[in-house]
Design a protein around this motif. Structure first.
Motif, mmCIF file in Angstrom:
data_model
loop_
_atom_site.group_PDB
_atom_site.id
_atom_site.type_symbol
_atom_site.label_atom_id
_atom_site.label_comp_id
_atom_site.label_asym_id
_atom_site.label_seq_id
_atom_site.Cartn_x
_atom_site.Cartn_y
_atom_site.Cartn_z
ATOM 1 N N TRP A 86 -11.493 5.339 1.179
ATOM 2 C CA TRP A 86 -11.263 6.485 2.065
ATOM 3 C C TRP A 86 -10.651 7.662 1.307
ATOM 4 O O TRP A 86 -10.746 8.799 1.732
ATOM 5 C CB TRP A 86 -10.316 6.123 3.205
ATOM 6 C CG TRP A 86 -10.779 5.047 4.113
ATOM 7 C CD1 TRP A 86 -12.007 4.433 4.138
ATOM 8 C CD2 TRP A 86 -10.017 4.429 5.147
ATOM 9 N NE1 TRP A 86 -12.049 3.478 5.111
ATOM 10 C CE2 TRP A 86 -10.830 3.451 5.749
ATOM 11 C CE3 TRP A 86 -8.721 4.598 5.603
ATOM 12 C CZ2 TRP A 86 -10.384 2.660 6.807
ATOM 13 C CZ3 TRP A 86 -8.279 3.811 6.651
ATOM 14 C CH2 TRP A 86 -9.116 2.854 7.243
ATOM 15 N N LEU A 87 -9.989 7.358 0.196
ATOM 16 C CA LEU A 87 -9.240 8.384 -0.522
ATOM 17 C C LEU A 87 -10.035 9.024 -1.653
ATOM 18 O O LEU A 87 -9.500 9.870 -2.370
ATOM 19 C CB LEU A 87 -7.944 7.777 -1.071
ATOM 20 C CG LEU A 87 -7.014 7.191 -0.018
ATOM 21 C CD1 LEU A 87 -5.851 6.476 -0.684
ATOM 22 C CD2 LEU A 87 -6.525 8.259 0.934
ATOM 23 N N VAL A 139 -6.220 6.347 18.638
ATOM 24 C CA VAL A 139 -6.179 6.337 17.185
ATOM 25 C C VAL A 139 -5.843 7.749 16.711
ATOM 26 O O VAL A 139 -6.460 8.717 17.153
ATOM 27 C CB VAL A 139 -7.533 5.896 16.576
ATOM 28 C CG1 VAL A 139 -7.440 5.818 15.055
ATOM 29 C CG2 VAL A 139 -8.005 4.582 17.159
ATOM 30 N N GLU A 140 -4.873 7.859 15.827
ATOM 31 C CA GLU A 140 -4.559 9.141 15.202
ATOM 32 C C GLU A 140 -5.356 9.245 13.922
ATOM 33 O O GLU A 140 -5.417 8.304 13.129
ATOM 34 C CB GLU A 140 -3.063 9.222 14.886
ATOM 35 C CG GLU A 140 -2.652 10.530 14.241
ATOM 36 C CD GLU A 140 -1.159 10.595 13.948
ATOM 37 O OE1 GLU A 140 -0.741 11.581 13.311
ATOM 38 O OE2 GLU A 140 -0.410 9.676 14.330
ATOM 39 N N THR A 141 -5.974 10.401 13.728
ATOM 40 C CA THR A 141 -6.800 10.598 12.542
ATOM 41 C C THR A 141 -6.363 11.842 11.783
ATOM 42 O O THR A 141 -5.756 12.747 12.347
ATOM 43 C CB THR A 141 -8.294 10.755 12.921
ATOM 44 O OG1 THR A 141 -8.431 11.886 13.780
ATOM 45 C CG2 THR A 141 -8.825 9.516 13.603
ATOM 46 N N GLY A 142 -6.715 11.867 10.487
ATOM 47 C CA GLY A 142 -6.531 13.076 9.699
ATOM 48 C C GLY A 142 -7.529 14.113 10.178
ATOM 49 O O GLY A 142 -8.567 13.779 10.757
ATOM 50 N N GLU A 143 -7.241 15.364 9.963
ATOM 51 C CA GLU A 143 -8.038 16.429 10.543
ATOM 52 C C GLU A 143 -9.489 16.462 10.067
ATOM 53 O O GLU A 143 -10.403 16.402 10.871
ATOM 54 C CB GLU A 143 -7.372 17.774 10.269
ATOM 55 C CG GLU A 143 -6.074 17.924 11.010
ATOM 56 C CD GLU A 143 -5.020 18.660 10.211
ATOM 57 O OE1 GLU A 143 -5.370 19.358 9.251
ATOM 58 O OE2 GLU A 143 -3.843 18.510 10.549
ATOM 59 N N ASP A 144 -9.714 16.560 8.771
ATOM 60 C CA ASP A 144 -11.068 16.801 8.277
ATOM 61 C C ASP A 144 -11.932 15.549 8.219
ATOM 62 O O ASP A 144 -13.060 15.568 8.689
ATOM 63 C CB ASP A 144 -11.026 17.451 6.887
ATOM 64 C CG ASP A 144 -10.345 18.800 6.910
ATOM 65 O OD1 ASP A 144 -10.421 19.464 7.957
ATOM 66 O OD2 ASP A 144 -9.725 19.172 5.901
ATOM 67 N N GLY A 145 -11.414 14.484 7.644
ATOM 68 C CA GLY A 145 -12.241 13.318 7.408
ATOM 69 C C GLY A 145 -12.238 12.287 8.510
ATOM 70 O O GLY A 145 -12.952 11.297 8.421
ATOM 71 N N GLY A 146 -11.457 12.484 9.549
ATOM 72 C CA GLY A 146 -11.378 11.476 10.599
ATOM 73 C C GLY A 146 -10.782 10.170 10.098
ATOM 74 O O GLY A 146 -11.067 9.100 10.611
ATOM 75 N N SER A 190 2.622 10.937 4.336
ATOM 76 C CA SER A 190 2.379 10.885 2.902
ATOM 77 C C SER A 190 1.645 9.569 2.616
ATOM 78 O O SER A 190 1.737 8.613 3.396
ATOM 79 C CB SER A 190 3.694 10.922 2.121
ATOM 80 O OG SER A 190 4.415 9.721 2.312
ATOM 81 N N LEU A 191 0.950 9.530 1.497
ATOM 82 C CA LEU A 191 0.270 8.304 1.098
ATOM 83 C C LEU A 191 1.287 7.174 0.920
ATOM 84 O O LEU A 191 1.043 6.036 1.324
ATOM 85 C CB LEU A 191 -0.524 8.534 -0.190
ATOM 86 C CG LEU A 191 -1.379 7.382 -0.677
ATOM 87 C CD1 LEU A 191 -2.359 6.924 0.403
ATOM 88 C CD2 LEU A 191 -2.128 7.775 -1.940
ATOM 89 N N GLU A 192 2.436 7.484 0.356
ATOM 90 C CA GLU A 192 3.487 6.482 0.167
ATOM 91 C C GLU A 192 3.956 5.917 1.518
ATOM 92 O O GLU A 192 4.147 4.712 1.666
ATOM 93 C CB GLU A 192 4.671 7.104 -0.583
ATOM 94 C CG GLU A 192 5.809 6.138 -0.818
ATOM 95 C CD GLU A 192 6.968 6.801 -1.551
ATOM 96 O OE1 GLU A 192 8.111 6.561 -1.134
ATOM 97 O OE2 GLU A 192 6.723 7.545 -2.523
ATOM 98 N N GLU A 193 4.121 6.791 2.488
ATOM 99 C CA GLU A 193 4.565 6.358 3.820
ATOM 100 C C GLU A 193 3.532 5.433 4.467
ATOM 101 O O GLU A 193 3.882 4.390 5.019
ATOM 102 C CB GLU A 193 4.795 7.605 4.686
ATOM 103 C CG GLU A 193 5.323 7.336 6.056
ATOM 104 C CD GLU A 193 5.589 8.634 6.817
ATOM 105 O OE1 GLU A 193 6.421 8.582 7.726
ATOM 106 O OE2 GLU A 193 4.955 9.679 6.535
ATOM 107 N N LEU A 194 2.250 5.804 4.385
ATOM 108 C CA LEU A 194 1.200 4.967 4.971
ATOM 109 C C LEU A 194 1.119 3.617 4.273
ATOM 110 O O LEU A 194 0.957 2.586 4.919
ATOM 111 C CB LEU A 194 -0.154 5.680 4.911
ATOM 112 C CG LEU A 194 -0.293 6.917 5.799
ATOM 113 C CD1 LEU A 194 -1.601 7.634 5.503
ATOM 114 C CD2 LEU A 194 -0.196 6.548 7.265
#
Length: 184
Positions: free
Chosen positions: A47-48, A15-22, A59-63
């Motif tokens: 989550w946001l 699983v790939e996660t964002g750095e700070d919030g996992g 980007s949020l749009e890409e996700l």
């Protein structure tokens, strides 16, 4: 359970996660035939809430446009690996990300994660991690991308257990690989 003594391909997951919030951003896992499923994950609105949440390189749009909902990821994972042990290179990080997916819907995870190196008891401590790192370089893949992580674990397994047939490589299109069993 699939392992070095069997001709079955173990279930590998990353699983790939964002750095700070996992924040879970992308996920990949193997299928019993050696193919790899992977997709971006649409972030749940809850989550946001934190303005400091990290979306990594996305980007949020890409996700939102190329990803699938966390519930679709859970359903797909359930179809492929219900009540199974999946093997990962980063157990604690992947467990936290999987838990976040399931917690969004008040569910308990139905998969258990274990270190991939535990499949190879004959290896000396650190040998698996070294071989994994070398294989990333050899294949020109990036360790932070889940589909690359799973491909490296699968490739390494095939090297350590030569009786396993290599899977066909399939391109990433931003959706779950087979897509047939995802509710749109």
């Amino acid at each position: 359970m699939a392992g070095p003594e069997s001709n079955e391909i173990p279930g590998f997951i990353a699983v790939e996660t964002g750095e700070d919030g996992g924040l879970p951003l992308a996920i990949a896992w193997t299928l019993p035939d050696g193919r790899v499923k992977h997709t971006l994950i649409q972030p749940d609105d809850d989550w946001l809430d934190n303005e400091m949440v990290s979306l990594g390189e996305y980007s949020l749009e890409e996700l939102n446009s190329m990803g699938v909902s966390p519930l679709d990821v859970i359903r797909e994972l359930e179809n492929d690996h219900f009540s199974e042990t999946l093997f990962t290179a980063g157990v604690s990080d992947d467990e936290a990300a999987i838990s976040r997916l399931f917690d969004t819907y008040g569910l308990d995870p139905f998969v258990e994660l274990a270190p991939a190196e535990s499949l190879y008891g004959e290896l000396e401590p650190g040998d698996w991690a070294r071989a994994r790192g070398e294989l990333f370089g050899e294949l020109g893949l990036e360790p932070l991308r889940p589909e690359h992580e799973v491909a490296v674990m699968l490739n390494l397994h095939q090297r350590l257990v030569p009786s396993i047939a290599p899977p066909d490589a399939l391109p990433f299109d931003g959706r779950l690989l087979d897509g047939d069993d995802v509710d749109d």
